[in-house]
Design a protein around this motif. Structure first.
Motif, PDB file in Angstrom:
ATOM      1  N   THR A   2       0.838  -1.184   0.000  1.00  8.93           N
ATOM      2  CA  THR A   2       0.000   0.000   0.000  1.00  8.93           C
ATOM      3  C   THR A   2       0.880   1.243   0.000  1.00  8.93           C
ATOM      4  O   THR A   2       2.028   1.200   0.457  1.00  8.93           O
ATOM      5  CB  THR A   2      -0.941   0.020   1.215  1.00  8.93           C
ATOM      6  OG1 THR A   2      -1.817   1.139   1.129  1.00  8.93           O
ATOM      7  CG2 THR A   2      -0.166   0.101   2.516  1.00  8.93           C
ATOM      8  N   THR A 112      -1.906  -5.674  -3.924  1.00 10.69           N
ATOM      9  CA  THR A 112      -1.632  -4.241  -3.810  1.00 10.69           C
ATOM     10  C   THR A 112      -2.934  -3.449  -3.792  1.00 10.69           C
ATOM     11  O   THR A 112      -3.914  -3.823  -4.430  1.00 10.69           O
ATOM     12  CB  THR A 112      -0.744  -3.754  -4.973  1.00 10.69           C
ATOM     13  OG1 THR A 112      -0.538  -2.339  -4.839  1.00 10.69           O
ATOM     14  CG2 THR A 112      -1.376  -4.027  -6.329  1.00 10.69           C
ATOM     15  N   TRP A 113      -2.919  -2.356  -3.039  1.00 12.33           N
ATOM     16  CA  TRP A 113      -4.000  -1.382  -3.070  1.00 12.33           C
ATOM     17  C   TRP A 113      -3.635  -0.194  -3.954  1.00 12.33           C
ATOM     18  O   TRP A 113      -4.500   0.610  -4.308  1.00 12.33           O
ATOM     19  CB  TRP A 113      -4.271  -0.850  -1.649  1.00 12.33           C
ATOM     20  CG  TRP A 113      -5.143  -1.735  -0.828  1.00 12.33           C
ATOM     21  CD1 TRP A 113      -5.574  -2.991  -1.132  1.00 12.33           C
ATOM     22  CD2 TRP A 113      -5.703  -1.412   0.450  1.00 12.33           C
ATOM     23  NE1 TRP A 113      -6.350  -3.485  -0.123  1.00 12.33           N
ATOM     24  CE2 TRP A 113      -6.448  -2.537   0.876  1.00 12.33           C
ATOM     25  CE3 TRP A 113      -5.630  -0.310   1.285  1.00 12.33           C
ATOM     26  CZ2 TRP A 113      -7.119  -2.569   2.080  1.00 12.33           C
ATOM     27  CZ3 TRP A 113      -6.304  -0.340   2.491  1.00 12.33           C
ATOM     28  CH2 TRP A 113      -7.043  -1.453   2.883  1.00 12.33           C
ATOM     29  N   ASP A 117      -7.157   2.004  -4.594  1.00  8.68           N
ATOM     30  CA  ASP A 117      -7.764   2.442  -3.336  1.00  8.68           C
ATOM     31  C   ASP A 117      -8.327   3.845  -3.491  1.00  8.68           C
ATOM     32  O   ASP A 117      -7.657   4.845  -3.235  1.00  8.68           O
ATOM     33  CB  ASP A 117      -6.713   2.395  -2.227  1.00  8.68           C
ATOM     34  CG  ASP A 117      -7.298   2.747  -0.871  1.00  8.68           C
ATOM     35  OD1 ASP A 117      -8.538   2.887  -0.786  1.00  8.68           O
ATOM     36  OD2 ASP A 117      -6.536   2.873   0.096  1.00  8.68           O
ATOM     37  N   THR A 129      -6.385   3.636 -12.365  1.00  6.99           N
ATOM     38  CA  THR A 129      -6.361   2.187 -12.178  1.00  6.99           C
ATOM     39  C   THR A 129      -5.881   1.482 -13.445  1.00  6.99           C
ATOM     40  O   THR A 129      -5.021   0.598 -13.403  1.00  6.99           O
ATOM     41  CB  THR A 129      -7.757   1.669 -11.792  1.00  6.99           C
ATOM     42  OG1 THR A 129      -8.137   2.239 -10.535  1.00  6.99           O
ATOM     43  CG2 THR A 129      -7.775   0.158 -11.673  1.00  6.99           C
ATOM     44  N   MET A 272      -4.441  -6.629  -7.749  1.00  2.67           N
ATOM     45  CA  MET A 272      -4.912  -5.342  -7.241  1.00  2.67           C
ATOM     46  C   MET A 272      -6.286  -5.477  -6.589  1.00  2.67           C
ATOM     47  O   MET A 272      -7.187  -6.101  -7.144  1.00  2.67           O
ATOM     48  CB  MET A 272      -4.987  -4.314  -8.380  1.00  2.67           C
ATOM     49  CG  MET A 272      -5.482  -2.938  -7.917  1.00  2.67           C
ATOM     50  SD  MET A 272      -5.708  -1.753  -9.268  1.00  2.67           S
ATOM     51  CE  MET A 272      -4.009  -1.417  -9.702  1.00  2.67           C
ATOM     52  N   ASP A 273      -6.413  -4.899  -5.399  1.00  2.00           N
ATOM     53  CA  ASP A 273      -7.720  -4.737  -4.764  1.00  2.00           C
ATOM     54  C   ASP A 273      -8.227  -3.328  -5.060  1.00  2.00           C
ATOM     55  O   ASP A 273      -7.446  -2.371  -5.037  1.00  2.00           O
ATOM     56  CB  ASP A 273      -7.632  -4.901  -3.243  1.00  2.00           C
ATOM     57  CG  ASP A 273      -7.375  -6.336  -2.823  1.00  2.00           C
ATOM     58  OD1 ASP A 273      -7.509  -7.234  -3.669  1.00  2.00           O
ATOM     59  OD2 ASP A 273      -7.027  -6.547  -1.646  1.00  2.00           O
ATOM     60  N   VAL A 274      -9.507  -3.205  -5.339  1.00  2.00           N
ATOM     61  CA  VAL A 274     -10.104  -1.878  -5.461  1.00  2.00           C
ATOM     62  C   VAL A 274     -10.945  -1.607  -4.218  1.00  2.00           C
ATOM     63  O   VAL A 274     -11.514  -2.525  -3.625  1.00  2.00           O
ATOM     64  CB  VAL A 274     -10.963  -1.737  -6.742  1.00  2.00           C
ATOM     65  CG1 VAL A 274     -10.101  -1.877  -7.984  1.00  2.00           C
ATOM     66  CG2 VAL A 274     -12.080  -2.757  -6.765  1.00  2.00           C
ATOM     67  N   ARG A 275     -10.982  -0.332  -3.812  1.00  2.00           N
ATOM     68  CA  ARG A 275     -11.698   0.012  -2.578  1.00  2.00           C
ATOM     69  C   ARG A 275     -12.343   1.370  -2.746  1.00  2.00           C
ATOM     70  O   ARG A 275     -11.764   2.289  -3.321  1.00  2.00           O
ATOM     71  CB  ARG A 275     -10.718   0.040  -1.390  1.00  2.00           C
ATOM     72  CG  ARG A 275     -11.408   0.320  -0.044  1.00  2.00           C
ATOM     73  CD  ARG A 275     -10.443   0.146   1.100  1.00  2.00           C
ATOM     74  NE  ARG A 275      -9.546   1.275   1.239  1.00  2.00           N
ATOM     75  CZ  ARG A 275      -9.321   1.922   2.403  1.00  2.00           C
ATOM     76  NH1 ARG A 275      -9.951   1.535   3.497  1.00  2.00           N
ATOM     77  NH2 ARG A 275      -8.482   2.916   2.463  1.00  2.00           N
ATOM     78  N   CYS A 353     -13.248  -6.420  -4.426  1.00  2.00           N
ATOM     79  CA  CYS A 353     -13.719  -5.048  -4.289  1.00  2.00           C
ATOM     80  C   CYS A 353     -14.072  -4.837  -2.813  1.00  2.00           C
ATOM     81  O   CYS A 353     -14.958  -5.506  -2.288  1.00  2.00           O
ATOM     82  CB  CYS A 353     -14.930  -4.784  -5.187  1.00  2.00           C
ATOM     83  SG  CYS A 353     -15.647  -3.144  -4.941  1.00  2.00           S
ATOM     84  N   ILE A 354     -13.374  -3.919  -2.171  1.00  2.00           N
ATOM     85  CA  ILE A 354     -13.571  -3.660  -0.735  1.00  2.00           C
ATOM     86  C   ILE A 354     -14.471  -2.436  -0.577  1.00  2.00           C
ATOM     87  O   ILE A 354     -14.214  -1.378  -1.152  1.00  2.00           O
ATOM     88  CB  ILE A 354     -12.225  -3.398  -0.048  1.00  2.00           C
ATOM     89  CG1 ILE A 354     -11.313  -4.627  -0.207  1.00  2.00           C
ATOM     90  CG2 ILE A 354     -12.428  -3.066   1.429  1.00  2.00           C
ATOM     91  CD1 ILE A 354      -9.884  -4.357   0.187  1.00  2.00           C
ATOM     92  N   SER A 356     -15.535   0.137   2.038  1.00  2.38           N
ATOM     93  CA  SER A 356     -15.146   0.596   3.352  1.00  2.38           C
ATOM     94  C   SER A 356     -16.310   1.289   4.069  1.00  2.38           C
ATOM     95  O   SER A 356     -17.250   1.749   3.423  1.00  2.38           O
ATOM     96  CB  SER A 356     -13.966   1.577   3.244  1.00  2.38           C
ATOM     97  OG  SER A 356     -14.314   2.687   2.454  1.00  2.38           O
TER      98      SER A 356
END
Length: 360
Positions: A2, A112-113, A117, A129, A272-275, A353-354, A356
């Protein structure tokens, strides 16, 4: 991985510190001659002077793409300098317990974020992205090209000594039809060295894959790779052939290390995580409900029933011409970019997909 705001050190400083550390370690070698030691001292002094006159802080805040390059700099080093030895050490420790670590096992992966993020950085747009993923694939494929080139230099078994593998020979025949240019370049050098020849075809496909990603052209089966799993399958073919024709030591050596790194990192280095914040998802869905003459409920039980009803129905809430506000558009575009990137690079590039600040 991150991009944390407390990580303020520039890559220019970090790389010089790493070079100095390597020189200090090398200087302790008792076999060095006096001229060699003096040369190390001069280089160390040069780097120290460069550190004194290098700005430790950035003049402007880094862009998300800059953050990605800085953060993944460490991952690149770990992938090819540490990971093969780490897996080798793990296999050695397990062997003491009479446990074999199969070549196909991948005990470690990277995520990775950075670049995905949106909740942590308002400047992470859908375009960012896509840009970060393109950069990650460019770097990942270049690193794999370097590793395959090293393998080509090393794997020199001759078919006149170890014999011929029918399955490998069949694969090479197919390769020759699909990539005749590789045969034209290397047949006179490697016609009796099938492992080098096979790796040359693999290298050409990786290069073709990198070019495909850069231009956005269509995948050509057999001429490039749809994903890293196809390269891993070819490395497995080489591993199996070597195991039966050149001994287990060669098969379990550097080839397995490269295979495990490719399986761990894919072509994209890290998944990759998306948030994004839950309020932004709610904003989009609320607007889509309103466009269709529906009310997006405030209380959670009623809202859940309304969402279940819409998800279970055949009528879509949106189409290509649907217009929503700025926040909703950004969220919707995020999923459009994810779809486009999966189509280009494969489904494995983003798998989470996070949302928050959820409250239920």
């Amino acid at each position: 991985v991150t991009a944390h705001p407390t990580e303020a050190s520039r890559r220019s400083v970090l790389s010089k510190l790493a070079d100095i550390a390597a020189l200090v370690e090398r200087r302790s070698d008792p076999r060095l001659t006096s001229p060699e030691r003096e040369r190390i001292d001069r280089r160390t002094a040069e780097l120290v002077d460069l550190l004194w006159i290098t700005d430790e802080l950035r003049v402007e805040a880094p862009r998300p793409t800059d953050e990605a390059q800085a953060a993944l700099y460490y991952v690149e080093s770990v992938l090819w300098q540490v990971l093969p030895d780490l897996f080798d050490d793990l296999a050695a420790e397990l062997s003491r317990l009479d446990v074999v670590l199969p070549a196909q096992v991948v005990p470690l992966r990277f995520g990775t974020w950075v670049g995905g993020d949106r909740d942590g950085n308002p400047f992470v747009t859908p375009e960012v992205t896509a840009e970060v993923l393109a950069w990650m694939h460019e770097r990942g494929l270049l690193l794999i090209e370097r590793a395959l080139s090293d393998l080509i230099t090393e794997l020199s078994p001759s078919s006149r000594i170890v014999g011929r593998d029918p399955q490998l020979e069949e694969s090479l025949s197919t390769d020759r039809d699909l990539l005749p240019g590789v045969w034209d370049r290397f047949a006179h050098l490697n016609s009796e060295e099938p492992y080098r020849l096979k790796l040359s075809y693999c290298l050409q496909r990786v290069q073709n894959t990198r070019e495909r990603h850069r231009t956005g052209s269509a995948h050509q089966p057999g001429r490039d790779y749809a994903d890293a799993a196809q390269l891993v399958a070819e490395l497995d073919l080489l591993h199996g052939s070597l195991s039966h024709h050149a001994g287990d030591l060669v098969a379990a050596g550097r080839l397995v290390g490269v295979r495990r790194v490719v399986a761990s990192s894919g072509f994209h280095i890290a998944v990759m995580d998306v948030r994004d914040h839950s309020k932004n998802f709610h904003a989009l869905v609320s607007e889509l409900f309103a466009v269709n003459g529906l009310v997006y409920p405030d209380d959670e039980p009623t809202r859940r029933r309304a969402l279940d009803r819409e998800l279970g129905g055949a009528r879509p809430l949106s189409g290509l011409t649907t217009e929503v506000g700025e926040t909703g558009t950004r969220v919707a575009q995020m999923f459009s970019v994810i779809r486009e990137c999966m189509d280009r690079y494969g489904d494995q590039v983003i798998d989470t997909c996070i949302i928050s600040m959820t409250r239920g």
